[in-house]
Design a protein around this motif. Structure first.
Motif, PDB file in Angstrom:
ATOM      1  N   ILE A   1      43.997  40.058  39.286  1.00  0.00           N
ATOM      2  CA  ILE A   1      42.882  39.976  38.339  1.00  0.00           C
ATOM      3  C   ILE A   1      43.212  39.046  37.179  1.00  0.00           C
ATOM      4  CG2 ILE A   1      41.483  41.267  36.684  1.00  0.00           C
ATOM      5  CD1 ILE A   1      40.721  41.783  39.533  1.00  0.00           C
ATOM      6  N   LYS A   2      44.421  39.141  36.664  1.00  0.00           N
ATOM      7  CA  LYS A   2      44.817  38.283  35.549  1.00  0.00           C
ATOM      8  C   LYS A   2      44.787  36.813  35.959  1.00  0.00           C
ATOM      9  CE  LYS A   2      47.679  41.444  32.825  1.00  0.00           C
ATOM     10  NZ  LYS A   2      49.039  41.730  32.313  1.00  0.00           N
ATOM     11  N   ASN A   3      45.223  36.540  37.182  1.00  0.00           N
ATOM     12  CA  ASN A   3      45.245  35.159  37.657  1.00  0.00           C
ATOM     13  C   ASN A   3      43.835  34.599  37.840  1.00  0.00           C
ATOM     14  OD1 ASN A   3      48.044  34.891  37.710  1.00  0.00           O
ATOM     15  ND2 ASN A   3      48.205  35.709  39.786  1.00  0.00           N
ATOM     16  N   ILE A   4      42.952  35.393  38.431  1.00  0.00           N
ATOM     17  CA  ILE A   4      41.606  34.861  38.655  1.00  0.00           C
ATOM     18  C   ILE A   4      40.811  34.801  37.356  1.00  0.00           C
ATOM     19  CG2 ILE A   4      41.558  35.686  41.045  1.00  0.00           C
ATOM     20  CD1 ILE A   4      39.589  37.842  40.130  1.00  0.00           C
ATOM     21  N   SER A   5      41.209  35.594  36.352  1.00  0.00           N
ATOM     22  CA  SER A   5      40.502  35.555  35.062  1.00  0.00           C
ATOM     23  C   SER A   5      40.733  34.225  34.341  1.00  0.00           C
ATOM     24  CB  SER A   5      40.941  36.711  34.173  1.00  0.00           C
ATOM     25  OG  SER A   5      42.300  36.571  33.789  1.00  0.00           O
ATOM     26  N   LEU A   6      41.770  33.510  34.752  1.00  0.00           N
ATOM     27  CA  LEU A   6      42.056  32.209  34.163  1.00  0.00           C
ATOM     28  C   LEU A   6      41.251  31.103  34.824  1.00  0.00           C
ATOM     29  CD1 LEU A   6      45.955  32.514  33.912  1.00  0.00           C
ATOM     30  CD2 LEU A   6      44.273  32.923  32.100  1.00  0.00           C
ATOM     31  N   LEU A   7      40.613  31.414  35.921  1.00  0.00           N
ATOM     32  CA  LEU A   7      39.820  30.427  36.652  1.00  0.00           C
ATOM     33  C   LEU A   7      38.410  30.342  36.068  1.00  0.00           C
ATOM     34  CD1 LEU A   7      40.830  31.423  40.298  1.00  0.00           C
ATOM     35  CD2 LEU A   7      41.688  29.461  38.981  1.00  0.00           C
ATOM     36  N   PRO A   8      37.824  29.164  36.060  1.00  0.00           N
ATOM     37  CA  PRO A   8      36.448  29.033  35.556  1.00  0.00           C
ATOM     38  C   PRO A   8      35.429  29.560  36.562  1.00  0.00           C
ATOM     39  CG  PRO A   8      37.233  26.916  36.372  1.00  0.00           C
ATOM     40  CD  PRO A   8      38.407  27.852  36.438  1.00  0.00           C
ATOM     41  N   ASN A   9      34.341  30.050  36.049  1.00  0.00           N
ATOM     42  CA  ASN A   9      33.165  30.404  36.857  1.00  0.00           C
ATOM     43  C   ASN A   9      33.425  31.516  37.878  1.00  0.00           C
ATOM     44  OD1 ASN A   9      31.895  28.235  35.505  1.00  0.00           O
ATOM     45  ND2 ASN A   9      32.669  26.806  37.062  1.00  0.00           N
ATOM     46  N   VAL A  10      34.245  32.490  37.483  1.00  0.00           N
ATOM     47  CA  VAL A  10      34.514  33.637  38.361  1.00  0.00           C
ATOM     48  C   VAL A  10      34.020  34.904  37.669  1.00  0.00           C
ATOM     49  CG1 VAL A  10      36.264  35.040  39.512  1.00  0.00           C
ATOM     50  CG2 VAL A  10      36.515  32.549  39.439  1.00  0.00           C
ATOM     51  N   ASN A  11      33.172  35.629  38.345  1.00  0.00           N
ATOM     52  CA  ASN A  11      32.621  36.871  37.820  1.00  0.00           C
ATOM     53  C   ASN A  11      33.227  38.045  38.583  1.00  0.00           C
ATOM     54  OD1 ASN A  11      31.107  39.049  36.993  1.00  0.00           O
ATOM     55  ND2 ASN A  11      29.129  38.240  37.671  1.00  0.00           N
ATOM     56  N   PHE A  12      34.124  38.790  37.920  1.00  0.00           N
ATOM     57  CA  PHE A  12      34.735  39.976  38.531  1.00  0.00           C
ATOM     58  C   PHE A  12      33.704  41.098  38.488  1.00  0.00           C
ATOM     59  CE2 PHE A  12      38.000  43.582  37.772  1.00  0.00           C
ATOM     60  CZ  PHE A  12      37.899  43.984  39.085  1.00  0.00           C
ATOM     61  N   GLU A  13      32.904  41.173  39.535  1.00  0.00           N
ATOM     62  CA  GLU A  13      31.746  42.067  39.537  1.00  0.00           C
ATOM     63  C   GLU A  13      32.074  43.485  39.969  1.00  0.00           C
ATOM     64  OE1 GLU A  13      27.224  41.328  40.865  1.00  0.00           O
ATOM     65  OE2 GLU A  13      28.611  41.354  42.564  1.00  0.00           O
ATOM     66  N   GLY A  14      32.972  43.651  40.945  1.00  0.00           N
ATOM     67  CA  GLY A  14      33.172  44.992  41.480  1.00  0.00           C
ATOM     68  C   GLY A  14      34.597  45.294  41.900  1.00  0.00           C
ATOM     69  N   LEU A  15      34.935  46.584  41.854  1.00  0.00           N
ATOM     70  CA  LEU A  15      36.223  47.085  42.331  1.00  0.00           C
ATOM     71  C   LEU A  15      35.929  48.256  43.255  1.00  0.00           C
ATOM     72  CD1 LEU A  15      39.341  46.720  41.890  1.00  0.00           C
ATOM     73  CD2 LEU A  15      39.179  48.693  40.344  1.00  0.00           C
ATOM     74  N   CYS A  16      36.546  48.253  44.430  1.00  0.00           N
ATOM     75  CA  CYS A  16      36.191  49.285  45.401  1.00  0.00           C
ATOM     76  C   CYS A  16      37.390  49.709  46.235  1.00  0.00           C
ATOM     77  CB  CYS A  16      35.082  48.780  46.330  1.00  0.00           C
ATOM     78  SG  CYS A  16      35.551  47.376  47.367  1.00  0.00           S
ATOM     79  N   THR A  17      37.185  50.735  47.041  1.00  0.00           N
ATOM     80  CA  THR A  17      38.165  51.162  48.030  1.00  0.00           C
ATOM     81  C   THR A  17      37.429  51.909  49.129  1.00  0.00           C
ATOM     82  OG1 THR A  17      40.345  52.182  48.339  1.00  0.00           O
ATOM     83  CG2 THR A  17      38.741  53.451  47.087  1.00  0.00           C
ATOM     84  N   HIS A  18      38.174  52.290  50.164  1.00  0.00           N
ATOM     85  CA  HIS A  18      37.615  53.063  51.276  1.00  0.00           C
ATOM     86  C   HIS A  18      38.639  54.126  51.635  1.00  0.00           C
ATOM     87  CE1 HIS A  18      35.795  54.235  55.024  1.00  0.00           C
ATOM     88  NE2 HIS A  18      34.875  53.293  54.952  1.00  0.00           N
ATOM     89  N   TYR A  19      38.202  55.393  51.645  1.00  0.00           N
ATOM     90  CA  TYR A  19      39.128  56.484  51.936  1.00  0.00           C
ATOM     91  C   TYR A  19      39.496  56.500  53.415  1.00  0.00           C
ATOM     92  CZ  TYR A  19      37.466  57.958  47.368  1.00  0.00           C
ATOM     93  OH  TYR A  19      37.134  57.982  46.042  1.00  0.00           O
ATOM     94  N   SER A  20      40.784  56.749  53.688  1.00  0.00           N
ATOM     95  CA  SER A  20      41.224  56.795  55.082  1.00  0.00           C
ATOM     96  C   SER A  20      40.931  58.151  55.708  1.00  0.00           C
ATOM     97  CB  SER A  20      42.725  56.512  55.168  1.00  0.00           C
ATOM     98  OG  SER A  20      43.467  57.468  54.417  1.00  0.00           O
TER      99      SER A  20
END
Length: 304
Positions: A145-164
């Motif tokens: 997340i920290k790395n992509i936050s340095l990139l232009p024009n990136v919207n961190f819209e969602g965080l998810c998972t799937h239970y096993s």
């Protein structure tokens, strides 16, 4: 000459709308309902399903760019592409404003170069809490997340998972162990002033059984398949029937539905409001399917 088929599938518009509406009623008003319609809506018909549920759901989840384009022509609801995309597909997906499930920094970095302020990449990141199908491990997420936050024009819209798994061999809830991993990641994000807009962990079964898995959005699929859900939790109507050339019903329980039945039996001892047990369901299934269950599914929990 009209071609005659020996068997066919009948999809109930009324029951489909009832199922999806009932799921919607059982979540809070501030929780989005995403209908996952991968692989032609699990065989129920992509276009048909979207047309009859568009006024009910908030999001659609698809597997490919082709599916997203089909949905986009008949619905203005947000679309999350859950599957793999080629480089060319990724460019088109960003241009059309679709949200993407990504975990590869190089792909995000490449897309950020072709994006603009008006066409930002909208990405959802999946945390692997035990399913080991796709996603980043918890200790990898913060740096990503920290790395992509340095990139232009990136919207961190969602965080998810799937239970096993939701429960163990004895029917004891174990989902919370995976849920706690997800919550720990959220706490780490909070400490670093990172706040994903949409958090989603619950698929159909976990959404119905455990309200604390809802967060900002749930991902349903039972509206398309019409499984009998947990007794006294939610009423789901049969949506798909299969008939032969004489008009008689044909047994249609799939291996996936039988695995779901194991979970239901472990949780309640019953499968539906009629009181059918797991044994009753097997007795109504085809011989071939029972053989499959005895060979493979009875050891389902030991294999996990």
């Amino acid at each position: 000459m009209v071609k005659k088929y020996k068997t066919w599938v009948e999809v109930s518009r009324k029951n489909t709308q009832y199922n999806v509406s009932n799921i919607k009623k059982n979540i809070s008003d501030n929780v989005f309902l995403m209908s996952v319609i991968k692989s032609n809506a699990y065989g129920a018909g992509l276009k048909e399903f979207v047309k009859i549920t568009n006024d009910i759901v908030d999001w659609y989840g698809v597997n490919s760019l082709d599916e997203a384009n089909v949905v986009n022509k008949i619905s203005n609801k947000p679309i999350l592409i859950l599957g793999y995309l080629t480089n060319d597909d990724l460019k088109e997906a960003v241009k059309k404003g679709y949200s993407l499930l990504l975990s590869d920094y190089l792909i995000v970095a490449r897309l950020s170069k072709i994006s603009t302020l008006s066409d930002k990449i909208k990405i959802h990141i999946k945390i692997d809490v035990g399913l080991h199908r796709f996603g980043l491990f918890p200790d990898q997420v913060l740096d990503f997340i920290k790395n992509i936050s340095l990139l232009p024009n990136v919207n961190f819209e969602g965080l998810c998972t799937h239970y096993s798994r939701l429960m163990d061999n004895n029917g004891k809830d174990i989902y919370y162990k995976q849920l706690n991993i997800f919550k720990k990641v959220l706490n780490i994000f909070k400490e670093n002033n990172i706040f994903p807009k949409i958090k989603h962990t619950a698929s159909s079964m976990s959404a119905i059984l455990y309200k604390e898995t809802h967060f900002d959005m749930i991902r349903e699929h039972v509206g398309k398949r019409g499984e009998q859900m947990v007794k006294n939790q939610m009423e789901i109507q049969e949506k798909i029937t299969v008939r032969n050339e004489n008009g008689k019903l044909v047994p249609k329980f799939t291996p996936a539905e039988l695995e779901d039945a194991i979970y239901m039996k472990q949780k309640t001892g019953n499968l539906n409001k009629k009181g059918d047990t797991y044994k009753d369901l097997l007795a109504r299934s085809s011989k071939e399917l029972v053989t499959f269950v005895e060979k493979d599914v009875n050891n389902f929990f030991e294999q996990q």
